[in-house]
Enzyme design. Structure first.
Site, PDB file in Angstrom:
ATOM      1  N   SER A 159       0.830  -1.201   0.000  1.00 31.16           N
ATOM      2  CA  SER A 159       0.000   0.000   0.000  1.00 31.16           C
ATOM      3  C   SER A 159       0.872   1.261   0.000  1.00 31.16           C
ATOM      4  CB  SER A 159      -0.957  -0.032   1.189  1.00 31.16           C
ATOM      5  OG  SER A 159      -1.894   1.005   1.122  1.00 31.16           O
ATOM      6  N   ASP A 310      -3.113   6.567  -3.172  1.00 26.43           N
ATOM      7  CA  ASP A 310      -1.860   5.991  -2.715  1.00 26.43           C
ATOM      8  C   ASP A 310      -1.400   4.971  -3.760  1.00 26.43           C
ATOM      9  OD1 ASP A 310      -3.786   4.071  -2.231  1.00 26.43           O
ATOM     10  OD2 ASP A 310      -2.969   3.444  -0.304  1.00 26.43           O
ATOM     11  N   ASP A 312      -1.280   1.770  -4.304  1.00 25.41           N
ATOM     12  CA  ASP A 312      -2.101   0.662  -4.791  1.00 25.41           C
ATOM     13  C   ASP A 312      -3.538   1.093  -5.059  1.00 25.41           C
ATOM     14  OD1 ASP A 312      -2.800   0.853  -2.062  1.00 25.41           O
ATOM     15  OD2 ASP A 312      -3.265  -1.281  -1.931  1.00 25.41           O
ATOM     16  N   ASP A 314      -6.056   2.272  -3.309  1.00 26.67           N
ATOM     17  CA  ASP A 314      -7.233   1.970  -2.497  1.00 26.67           C
ATOM     18  C   ASP A 314      -7.598   3.114  -1.550  1.00 26.67           C
ATOM     19  OD1 ASP A 314      -5.205   1.643  -0.622  1.00 26.67           O
ATOM     20  OD2 ASP A 314      -5.894  -0.316   0.080  1.00 26.67           O
TER      21      ASP A 314
END
Length: 578
Positions: A159, A310, A312, A314
């Protein structure tokens, strides 16, 4: 991730034996050599960090620094984790072999290699695998599991952690993150998996069990995102967007274009996926400086809105004009309150439901009440938000409209049973467009909500204590609150306390036993808990004040924030971590 050592700790001989055993089972020459060098040097402190404990598989899966040893992310850890997950699925999920597993990965340096390890292990265990051969957003992988009816999904991602980290995120029943006791069952299967070098593998390029995720899944995802948000006619907006060197850029551009937003400006230096994150040390849009390049571009193009995901994709961050030629970053709580209001105003759902993590602003409940919606709080983490949504949908016939957490996580509708920064980005742009059509701004709407429901401010104070010794300090700080709580904090009387470590049988499952204590204050509340993914103790303070008609919003908010910060400082001192 958590770590456990005996009171005295393992001896150097214990650590050397563990390191030697791990080297013997590690399939990767580079990490074998890395650990062997520490073994040869007799570096007890570093061996303790590497093999004194292991990365613990929990509801968030795994996350850690990439390197050699049981307490690092590496091919051996990924291989054993994948075998344990495969064994668990085959033993507990009907039709697991045919339903199979979806695998995806982000753009971090080691992510593709780790993903290929996972694919090889799953296929070697006899599971069908559908995977994304190139970096893709985490929410798309979770969505693919749902529409392909896979038994599970795995995303190799850390992440928004710094570049030296990587992780292993698991989705299972209902295409949602796992919750207890599933995490413990998988952890036990991993423990029983044996050395990594002995685990059977299939060739990802040759196995008949392995195939790419069908391309039409992406089209379906974008179509469902459009159906989940209100129609918002209005003018096109000038929007600046950054994926922060992550994987959201392609899908955000497509989703925005299909929603009628054509004046979208990507930050050039951050537009392409790059797991080294060359322009930011910490690729988290909440961190100071992470949004600087986007804000600079926004000033150049006179943007109405600034959006960021961010790495990734999400999470969603946003900034809006401040009225003085600059831009102001919105907090996760402000984004959550605004989207709660916007999506409830635009829904025709019967018995609407909105859900937020317990560390998110209490103002959320007041906004929901205006629309007759049921508002539910859960433990931190979207696994709990989605678990509560599913349970309340089934048990009470409610319709989930929106969920959020203060750490920039949002989920619009039921397209993805996790946070989704892509769907949230387009929904937030729609909010801004609907306001622009009325001659108003996002900032105008936020002030209206404050004047209606009271001005809530939120302050978070994090105390970092790295390593095994640091985790012990954090545990000791939380232990203080088992026997005593403060009578007052910075002038706020402590009216009551709730220790979430006890009494879980009297609460719903999404408020199970948890290492957290809540304090009710005169004008709000404070919560304290260890982080689930980082070596930090986190304190959250939310205070409410009235905003008089003639009172300046910024001045009043700053006054309340200073009071909230003082509360957090006093609480940290009370538990001995100031």
């Amino acid at each position: 991730m958590s770590e456990h050592v005996t009171e005295s700790g393992p001896t150097l001989g214990d650590l050397q034996a563990r390191a030697s055993a791990w080297i013997a089972g590690d399939p990767d020459e580079s990490t074998r050599a890395e650990l062997q060098a520490l073994l040869d040097a007799g570096d007890q402190a570093e061996l303790l960090e590497r093999v004194g404990v292991g990365l613990e598989f929990g509801t968030a899966g795994l996350r850690g620094i990439v390197g050699a040893g049981t307490n690092r992310m590496n091919r051996a850890v990924v291989r054993r984790t994948s075998r344990g997950l495969a064994d668990h699925l085959l033993a507990t999920v009907p039709g697991a072999a045919e339903r199979g597993v979806v695998v995806g990965f982000d753009a971090r340096v080691d992510s593709e290699e780790f993903a290929r390890e996972a694919v090889a292990v799953f296929a070697g265990a006899g599971l069908k695998v559908r995977w994304f051969p190139s970096p893709r957003p985490t929410p798309l992988v979770a969505y693919a599991q749902r529409v392909l009816d896979a038994a599970a999904a795995v995303v190799i991602t850390a992440s928004h952690n710094p570049p030296e980290y990587n992780g292993y995120k698991v989705y299972a029943e209902g295409a949602a993150q796992i919750v207890p006791p599933t995490d413990a069952a998988i952890a036990a299967a991993i423990e029983a998996a044996g050395p990594a070098v002995d685990i059977p593998l299939a060739d990802p390029l040759a196995s008949e069990l392995v195939a790419p995720v069908p391309a039409e899944v992406v089209d379906r995802y974008l179509g469902e995102l459009a159906a989940a948000r209100p129609d918002t006619p209005g003018p096109d907006l000038t929007i600046v967007y950054t994926p922060l060197h992550g994987v959201g850029g392609e899908l955000v551009q497509r989703a925005m274009g299909e929603a009628g937003f054509h004046d979208l400006h990507l930050v050039p230096s951050q537009a392409e996926p790059d797991g080294r994150f060359p322009t930011v040390r910490f690729p988290n849009p909440e961190e100071p400086g992470a949004m600087d390049a986007a804000l600079e571009l926004a000033r150049e193009v006179d943007a109405t809105l600034v959006l960021a995901n961010d790495p990734d994709a999400d999470r969603l961050a946003a900034a809006v004009p401040d009225g003085n030629g600059g831009y102001r970053l919105l907090t996760g709580n402000q984004i959550g309150v605004l989207l709660t209001d916007h999506l409830l105003a635009g829904t025709d759902a019967d018995r609407p439901l909105v859900v937020a993590s317990i560390v998110s602003t209490p103002m959320f409940r007041d906004v929901a009440a205006k629309y007759g919606a049921h508002a539910e709080f859960t433990l931190t983490g979207f696994k709990w938000i989605c678990a509560a949504a599913r349970d309340l949908e089934r048990a009470e016939g409610r319709s989930f409209v929106y969920g959020f957490e203060e750490a920039l996580g949002s989920s619009v509708g039921t397209v993805v049973r996790d946070k989704d920064g892509i769907g949230a980005a387009v929904a937030f742009a729609g909010l801004a467009r609907s306001l622009a059509a009325e001659g108003r701004t996002v900032r105008d709407r936020l002030e209206e909500l404050y004047r209606r429901h009271g001005l809530w401010v939120s302050h978070q104070h994090s105390i970092t204590r790295p390593g095994s010794a640091g985790l012990a300090e954090i545990a000791q700080a939380m232990a203080v609150l088992e026997t005593q709580v403060p009578e007052e904090l910075a002038g706020q009387q402590v009216l009551s306390s709730l220790d979430y470590r006890v009494g879980a049988e009297e609460r719903p499952p999404w408020l199970e036993a948890h290492d957290m204590v809540a304090l009710e204050l005169t004008d709000g509340r404070a919560l304290i808990r260890p982080s689930g993914t980082e070596p930090k103790l986190k304190i959250y303070v939310d205070l409410r004040g009235e905003l008089r008609p003639d009172e300046d919003l910024d001045t009043r908010a700053e006054e309340l924030l200073q009071r909230a910060a003082a509360v957090a400082t006093d609480l940290a001192a009370f538990v001995g971590l100031n």
